[in-house]
Design a protein around this motif. Structure first.
Motif, PDB file in Angstrom:
ATOM      1  N   PHE A  43       0.836  -1.194   0.000  1.00 14.34           N
ATOM      2  CA  PHE A  43       0.000   0.000   0.000  1.00 14.34           C
ATOM      3  C   PHE A  43       0.874   1.248   0.000  1.00 14.34           C
ATOM      4  O   PHE A  43       0.645   2.186  -0.761  1.00 14.34           O
ATOM      5  CB  PHE A  43      -0.923  -0.014   1.223  1.00 14.34           C
ATOM      6  CG  PHE A  43      -1.849   1.153   1.260  1.00 14.34           C
ATOM      7  CD1 PHE A  43      -3.011   1.158   0.492  1.00 14.34           C
ATOM      8  CD2 PHE A  43      -1.560   2.276   2.032  1.00 14.34           C
ATOM      9  CE1 PHE A  43      -3.859   2.245   0.495  1.00 14.34           C
ATOM     10  CE2 PHE A  43      -2.412   3.369   2.041  1.00 14.34           C
ATOM     11  CZ  PHE A  43      -3.560   3.347   1.276  1.00 14.34           C
ATOM     12  N   VAL A  44       1.892   1.244   0.857  1.00 14.76           N
ATOM     13  CA  VAL A  44       2.752   2.424   0.951  1.00 14.76           C
ATOM     14  C   VAL A  44       3.425   2.720  -0.403  1.00 14.76           C
ATOM     15  O   VAL A  44       3.412   3.841  -0.884  1.00 14.76           O
ATOM     16  CB  VAL A  44       3.833   2.237   2.043  1.00 14.76           C
ATOM     17  CG1 VAL A  44       4.910   3.306   1.942  1.00 14.76           C
ATOM     18  CG2 VAL A  44       3.181   2.272   3.425  1.00 14.76           C
ATOM     19  N   THR A  45       3.970   1.679  -1.025  1.00 14.44           N
ATOM     20  CA  THR A  45       4.686   1.951  -2.274  1.00 14.44           C
ATOM     21  C   THR A  45       3.740   2.298  -3.408  1.00 14.44           C
ATOM     22  O   THR A  45       4.100   3.049  -4.301  1.00 14.44           O
ATOM     23  CB  THR A  45       5.543   0.739  -2.705  1.00 14.44           C
ATOM     24  OG1 THR A  45       4.727  -0.424  -2.705  1.00 14.44           O
ATOM     25  CG2 THR A  45       6.720   0.544  -1.783  1.00 14.44           C
ATOM     26  N   PHE A  96       4.803   9.097  -0.401  1.00 13.31           N
ATOM     27  CA  PHE A  96       6.142   8.600  -0.089  1.00 13.31           C
ATOM     28  C   PHE A  96       6.552   7.525  -1.092  1.00 13.31           C
ATOM     29  O   PHE A  96       7.656   7.557  -1.654  1.00 13.31           O
ATOM     30  CB  PHE A  96       6.175   8.054   1.345  1.00 13.31           C
ATOM     31  CG  PHE A  96       7.496   7.455   1.748  1.00 13.31           C
ATOM     32  CD1 PHE A  96       8.627   8.249   1.847  1.00 13.31           C
ATOM     33  CD2 PHE A  96       7.606   6.094   2.018  1.00 13.31           C
ATOM     34  CE1 PHE A  96       9.854   7.698   2.218  1.00 13.31           C
ATOM     35  CE2 PHE A  96       8.815   5.542   2.392  1.00 13.31           C
ATOM     36  CZ  PHE A  96       9.938   6.349   2.488  1.00 13.31           C
ATOM     37  N   GLY A  97       5.631   6.599  -1.352  1.00 16.02           N
ATOM     38  CA  GLY A  97       5.914   5.535  -2.308  1.00 16.02           C
ATOM     39  C   GLY A  97       6.226   6.101  -3.686  1.00 16.02           C
ATOM     40  O   GLY A  97       7.201   5.715  -4.338  1.00 16.02           O
ATOM     41  N   THR A 150       8.607  -4.103  -7.477  1.00 15.02           N
ATOM     42  CA  THR A 150       7.427  -4.091  -6.615  1.00 15.02           C
ATOM     43  C   THR A 150       7.667  -5.015  -5.433  1.00 15.02           C
ATOM     44  O   THR A 150       8.497  -5.924  -5.496  1.00 15.02           O
ATOM     45  CB  THR A 150       6.163  -4.603  -7.343  1.00 15.02           C
ATOM     46  OG1 THR A 150       6.420  -5.915  -7.818  1.00 15.02           O
ATOM     47  CG2 THR A 150       5.782  -3.710  -8.497  1.00 15.02           C
ATOM     48  N   ILE A 151       6.912  -4.756  -4.366  1.00 18.60           N
ATOM     49  CA  ILE A 151       6.994  -5.591  -3.174  1.00 18.60           C
ATOM     50  C   ILE A 151       6.573  -7.017  -3.515  1.00 18.60           C
ATOM     51  O   ILE A 151       7.300  -7.978  -3.232  1.00 18.60           O
ATOM     52  CB  ILE A 151       6.067  -5.038  -2.060  1.00 18.60           C
ATOM     53  CG1 ILE A 151       6.381  -3.581  -1.745  1.00 18.60           C
ATOM     54  CG2 ILE A 151       6.114  -5.932  -0.837  1.00 18.60           C
ATOM     55  CD1 ILE A 151       7.572  -3.340  -0.901  1.00 18.60           C
ATOM     56  N   VAL A 152       5.393  -7.148  -4.118  1.00 13.98           N
ATOM     57  CA  VAL A 152       4.859  -8.487  -4.386  1.00 13.98           C
ATOM     58  C   VAL A 152       5.803  -9.259  -5.302  1.00 13.98           C
ATOM     59  O   VAL A 152       6.075 -10.437  -5.088  1.00 13.98           O
ATOM     60  CB  VAL A 152       3.446  -8.390  -5.004  1.00 13.98           C
ATOM     61  CG1 VAL A 152       2.938  -9.764  -5.359  1.00 13.98           C
ATOM     62  CG2 VAL A 152       2.502  -7.725  -4.026  1.00 13.98           C
ATOM     63  N   GLY A 153       6.338  -8.576  -6.305  1.00 15.32           N
ATOM     64  CA  GLY A 153       7.288  -9.231  -7.198  1.00 15.32           C
ATOM     65  C   GLY A 153       8.473  -9.792  -6.429  1.00 15.32           C
ATOM     66  O   GLY A 153       8.903 -10.930  -6.658  1.00 15.32           O
TER      67      GLY A 153
END
Lengths: 514, 451
Positions: free
Chosen positions: B267-269, B274-275, B353-356
């Motif tokens: 969510f943040v990124t 900020f993201g 990405t985070i999920v990646g």
């Protein structure tokens, strides 16, 4: 084959990218020993065509034939096209700043044996090559220490070293001042006499008119026509008509200025070079901007125009020494970019690719990037609002793109520039500083941008427009300052100014106070 | 015309890409997700069903939660255009202090965790200051940090192992307490699975509603339904697996911590200023600065955040192994970095990405685990991991150079080629484009090169 007056024929070239047909059945014929200009709006497919020709897009990725010196060519990369004597000089120069002139000229082509370079030979040959392009600089000079104009000439020297027969120049004079441009064009003419044919892509129609022997006009990825200048003659309006597919009555928008009060004033602005402390890049400069006024800044390359603008825009250039900024009669502090933005100042950089945009981003994110807070609650970005904003600008500025989710790197220069303008219009500025807003942009898009500038002025915003193109400054501005070596030398209403007067003040040392 | 048909054709895949936050790297991540599925299936078959066994899965989560937590911080660092080599040492340094605080000073474990996070923040502020405000490259700052905090760990612990109290171990090897009727499955895990399923459905509905509000072209309904069915299938299957383990086990606590962090940081990124600014700084530092982004502050916080997450990872690892030792966290930075790059981040910053990165980390984790189950030695496991990293990034770089941004693009191109006639309106007599390879043409094309 030597009797064949045609050196190059590209037949029915079609090139597709996923989702886009960049070139469709484009044909072009270049005769030996001529300067052949290719004109077209941004995104018309000129650069793509040249990339096909020079092997950047290898054989098999396009359809159609390339016949060069009577033979069908199938270039698999740039090296193979260079072997054949076709050398392309890109808009962004491919020189290595930390290496010397000699090292750059012979890069990838070093004289010597078994991988050991013979620097004596290299240097001697470099001096000869430099002389051919009219340079007398020490070949040991690092590229970063010579100006852009000379760098362009070094590129040509490098091409000559590769025994070039067909020279492709993509916007060769885009970054050059008038004198350097003239020199370069003379050189290209001289090469023609020595049997080097040239293909030149340029947006500067006066240059094309002056040097081209024939002109091919491309629009929307299709060949529109080829004009034989030698036989039939040509003028700028004729080219523009072919490029935009209609007669452009007036390149500069008719406008009635409603200039208001002075609302922005800079007094005694002095800025130091960021590295060399004894060098003052901007000296004691004062100027004013009125509401609804377009103020032009004319100066030669290196005169300090960009430095003046960037140092005001949140001290993003050099070291601030002295000077005060007033807005609406009150003194304001612009210590960093966000303060400048908060005070309603926007700066559209002259270098949109390295300073204006994050090329990895998409259109909608780029447009809102300078004032995210406007569409955020807390610090969470409202993506629906973002989309709405982007769509609004896409429509109002006519940004040509299927969706605002597209990456900005996929847009043509003119459309990228519109995205940058949208980005700064989104910050609701009172003062927009536009640094070379139409550099590298085709005529149609230029006219649109002039229109946008006048519209913004009509809304009561103050505009500072920095430009190297004097006709543009005269056509769009209400008033023009000239800068020479960091000093403002004149303040002229554009109605009273002409290119000669401006040029005189751009090259004179005496400061005119007002 | 051709454009619209093509868009429609790739719509489903593009939508799948949006699960990963869209953008230019999403295609790559769909590819790596596919690779993960393939690897899991291969190992499931090769190990005779041992891979997707409850006990093994629980182990897999426990063993890898801390590396995946590191990957979350690392991808943000890498997006911003930096690197952090110190995470393993920072984790070990925090671990030894936290263990000592509980062991020697009798600090209650919740306070000890808080202490650990504060230490992480302080270390992060130290490193962030050097990177952001002094301007020393992060590679150097964190290489120094790697030495400093490794030494710090051994200095404080006298190069010995410090045990931690049992209560603390819940964050590393613990399970949710069971409650409710005994139905042969772990009830909290079932509830958790249900919650995840509900969130998935709500999220998809929200996405579609947003698309409607934006008036943008929506993916066809079947895409959403297929997506939901696939995801729910996975969730149900995983829930039953995790819930059906040994009595007293459930979905591990460390996995829950990881899950929460993934959600929060995604969510943040993706959705916060900020993201956005992290991507802006990594994508084009100058342009970000000239857009009013406080680049120094962003760099500072990204580095600081990494160290906080490294501390958390360190504490989870200590809790799992019930003690903090001098060799904790050796080589973790490399696992985290590998996960991030396998997960599609760009070495030059701006993309990732985070999920990646989590998927990338899972690829490594499943490989590790599967090879171990097959009895492959540590030596060969390392070789295979190295090759996988090289291959994953290599394919990416290669396909980008070919002008096809993704594997997906490659597939699409091949599909498109056989039918150029539908929209091109090409004269039929035009010579064919495809290299025919006839002797005449081959010799001719070669003859051009020596000129």
């Amino acid at each position: 084959m030597t009797a064949n007056p045609t050196i190059l024929e590209m037949r029915s070239i079609t090139k597709e990218f996923p989702g886009v047909k960049a070139l469709s059945e484009v044909s072009i014929e270049v005769k030996a020993g001529e300067i052949h200009a290719i004109c077209g709006e941004n995104g018309a497919g000129k650069s793509t065509l040249m990339k096909v020709l020079s092997g950047v897009y290898p054989y098999g990725t396009y359809s159609g034939d390339i016949i060069y010196q009577g033979q069908e060519m199938r270039f698999k990369d740039i090296r193979s096209s260079e072997h054949a004597g076709i050398v392309i000089i890109h808009q962004e120069l491919a020189l290595i700043p930390e290496l010397s002139i000699t090292e750059n000229i012979f890069l990838g082509n070093e004289p010597g044996r078994g991988g050991i370079i013979d620097w004596q030979v290299a240097k001697t040959e470099a001096i000869g090559l430099l002389a051919r392009v009219g340079l007398s600089d020490d070949p040991d000079t690092q590229i970063k220490n010579i100006g852009v104009g000379k760098q362009q000439l070094v590129e040509i020297a490098k091409a000559l070293n590769k025994s070039v027969k067909l020279l492709i120049l993509d916007e060769p004079t885009a970054a050059l001042n008038e004198a350097d441009s003239q020199h370069l064009l003379d050189l290209i003419r001289g090469l023609k006499g020595k049997g080097v044919s040239s293909i030149m892509i340029s947006h500067k129609l006066n240059e094309i008119e002056a040097v081209a022997d024939s002109i091919t006009i491309i629009r929307d990825g299709k060949t529109i026509e080829t004009i034989d200048v030698v036989a039939n003659g040509v003028n700028e309006d004729r080219i523009i008509q072919g490029m935009v597919g209609r007669v452009l009555e007036n390149r500069f928008p008719e406008h009635e200025s409603t200039v208001g009060e002075v609302f922005f004033e800079v007094r005694n602005w002095t800025v130091q070079h960021p590295l060399t402390t004894e060098r003052l890049v901007v000296k004691n400069s004062s100027f004013t901007v009125r509401r609804g006024e377009v103020v032009g800044f004319a100066g030669l390359m290196g005169a300090g125009r960009t430095e003046l603008a960037m140092s005001i825009f949140g001290r993003s250039y050099g070291t601030y020494l002295s000077g005060r900024v007033f807005k609406d009669g009150k003194e304001i502090q612009l210590r960093n970019v966000s303060e400048a933005i908060d005070h309603g100042i926007a700066y559209v950089s002259e270098d949109r690719k390295s300073l204006g945009l994050n090329l990895l981003d998409d259109i909608k994110r780029s447009i809102v990037s300078a004032k995210l807070s406007k569409i955020s609650k807390g610090s969470v970005v409202d993506k629906v609002a973002e989309h709405t904003v982007a769509e609004r600008f896409r429509t109002s500025l006519r940004i040509k793109t299927p969706t605002v989710d597209e990456g900005v790197n996929k847009l043509s220069g003119g459309n990228q520039q519109k995205v940058v303008l949208a980005k700064w219009m989104f910050t609701d500025p009172d003062l927009l500083i536009l640094d070379e807003p139409t550099r590298g942009i085709d005529v149609g898009a230029k006219t649109e941008i002039y229109g946008i500038i006048r519209d913004l002025a009509a809304q009561g915003k103050g505009i500072i427009m920095i430009s190297s193109e004097l006709p543009e400054l005269l056509g769009v501005s209400d008033r023009i300052y000239t800068i020479f070596e960091g000093t403002i030398t004149a303040d002229l209403p554009s109605a009273e100014a002409d290119p000669e007067t401006l040029m005189k003040n751009m090259t004179s040392k005496r400061a005119v106070s007002r | 015309m051709s454009t619209t048909t093509q868009q429609k054709r790739s719509g489903g895949l593009r939508e799948l890409g949006k699960m990963f936050g869209g953008g230019q790297s999403s295609g790559r991540q769909v590819g790596i997700l596919g690779a993960l599925v393939v690897i899991v299936v291969i190992f499931q078959i090769a190990t005779g069903g041992l891979t997707l066994d409850p006990t093994n899965l629980i182990n897999l989560v426990n063993q890898n939660a801390y590396v995946l937590i590191l990957a979350i911080g690392m991808v943000m660092v890498i997006i911003a255009g930096h690197i952090d080599l110190s995470v393993g040492s920072v984790a070990a340094f925090t671990g030894i202090i936290v263990a000592t605080s509980m062991n020697s000073w009798n600090l209650p474990w919740p306070l000890a965790i808080l202490l650990g996070l504060v230490i992480g923040a302080l270390i992060g502020a130290w490193q962030g200051w050097w990177v952001a405000y002094v301007g020393v490259p992060a590679f150097i700052v964190t290489l120094a940090g790697m030495l400093i905090f490794r030494g710090g760990n051994q200095f404080i612990g006298n190069s010995a192992t410090v045990p931690v109290p049992d209560a603390f171990t819940i964050i590393g090897g613990g399970f949710l307490p069971d409650f409710g009727p005994d139905i042969g499955y772990s009830n909290p895990t079932l509830l958790l699975g249900l919650a995840v399923a509900v969130v998935i459905v709500i999220q998809e509905i929200r996405v579609r509603r947003t698309q409607t509000r934006m008036g943008s072209e929506k993916a066809p309904l079947w895409v959403s339904i297929v997506k939901i069915v696939i995801l729910l299938g996975i969730v149900v299957y995983a829930t039953l697996l995790f819930a059906g383990g040994r009595i007293g086990t459930s979905f591990p606590v460390s996995g829950i911590i990881l899950g929460v962090l993934v959600l929060v940081y995604s969510f943040v990124t993706r959705n916060t200023t900020f993201g956005r600014h992290i991507y802006a700084v990594g994508g084009n530092w100058h342009a970000a600065e000239l857009s009013g982004v406080k680049t120094k502050r962003i760099n500072f916080f990204v580095m600081m955040n990494m160290s906080v997450l490294a501390s958390l990872a360190g504490m989870i690892a200590v809790a799992r192994s019930v003690a903090s030792g001098p060799g904790d966290g050796v080589g973790w930075e490399l696992d985290a970095i590998a996960a991030v790059f396998i997960g599609g981040a760009a070495v030059s910053g701006g993309i990732g990405t985070i999920v990646g990165s989590i998927v990338g980390g899972l690829v490594i984790a499943v490989l590790n685990n599967g090879l171990q189950l097959l009895g492959v030695g540590v030596d060969r496991v390392q070789i295979i991991k190295g090759l996988v990293l090289l291959l994953a990034v290599g394919i990416d770089v290669y396909s980008k150079r070919q002008g096809r941004p993704t594997l997906r693009g490659l597939l699409r191109r091949n599909r498109k080629n056989p039918s150029p006639g539908d929209q091109n309106a090409v004269p039929i007599e035009r010579p064919s484009v495809a290299p025919t390879g006839s002797a005449e043409e081959t010799s001719r094309s070669q003859s051009t090169t020596p000129n």
